[in-house]
Design a protein around this motif. Structure first.
Motif, mmCIF file in Angstrom:
data_model
loop_
_atom_site.group_PDB
_atom_site.id
_atom_site.type_symbol
_atom_site.label_atom_id
_atom_site.label_comp_id
_atom_site.label_asym_id
_atom_site.label_seq_id
_atom_site.Cartn_x
_atom_site.Cartn_y
_atom_site.Cartn_z
ATOM 1 N N ARG A 66 -31.280 -29.164 -7.721
ATOM 2 C CA ARG A 66 -31.023 -29.615 -6.277
ATOM 3 C C ARG A 66 -29.698 -28.462 -5.511
ATOM 4 N NH1 ARG A 66 -26.984 -34.928 -7.938
ATOM 5 N NH2 ARG A 66 -26.178 -32.735 -9.096
ATOM 6 N N SER A 67 -29.226 -27.590 -6.556
ATOM 7 C CA SER A 67 -28.948 -26.086 -5.985
ATOM 8 C C SER A 67 -29.865 -25.516 -5.329
ATOM 9 C CB SER A 67 -27.667 -25.919 -6.527
ATOM 10 O OG SER A 67 -27.918 -25.685 -7.610
ATOM 11 N N THR A 68 -30.829 -24.647 -6.200
ATOM 12 C CA THR A 68 -31.815 -23.232 -5.648
ATOM 13 C C THR A 68 -32.816 -24.210 -5.542
ATOM 14 O OG1 THR A 68 -32.439 -23.762 -8.216
ATOM 15 C CG2 THR A 68 -30.428 -22.274 -7.669
#
Length: 124
Positions: A66-68
């Motif tokens: 989700r973040s990268t």
């Protein structure tokens, strides 16, 4: 802790027997741990036995962080684990997926100097 947290921990440490046991107990192969990551996303990338077990049990190889935006294939390529790269591709991992930096798995392997991984991915 939930079964999914335990499964992610077993996968992260390369504990094939533990992964098998937790799947037998009903842990969801695509369930997320308390950090929102699947077992395949956190698995020990050098553990081909864990990778194959999770994938044969239905783990989705193209789930992005989700973040990268990285997929397990990005992670395996970045760390130079050619055997894991091959297993992920065998189970339909997308070799041209891009992360949040617009990098494909081959780009990450190239940045880290893993020529064997780069050559293999470029041969697809």
């Amino acid at each position: 802790m939930t079964l999914e947290d335990d499964l992610a921990s077993a996968a992260a440490t390369g504990n094939t027997a533990g992964v098998e046991d937790l799947l037998r107990k009903g842990a969801d192969v695509n369930g997320v741990n308390k950090y929102g990551r699947t077992p395949l996303q956190v698995m020990m990338m050098g553990s081909t036995a864990v990778a194959r077990l999770l994938l044969t049990r239905g783990s989705r190889p193209n789930v992005a962080d989700r973040s990268t935006g990285t997929t397990p294939l990005h992670d395996a390529a970045r760390e130079g684990f050619l055997d894991t790269v091959k297993i992920l591709l065998e189970f339909s991992a997308n070799p041209v997926a891009v992360d949040n930096s617009n990098c494909q798995p081959v780009d990450l392997a190239r940045e880290r100097g893993y020529g064997d991984v780069v050559a293999f991915l470029e041969s697809l």
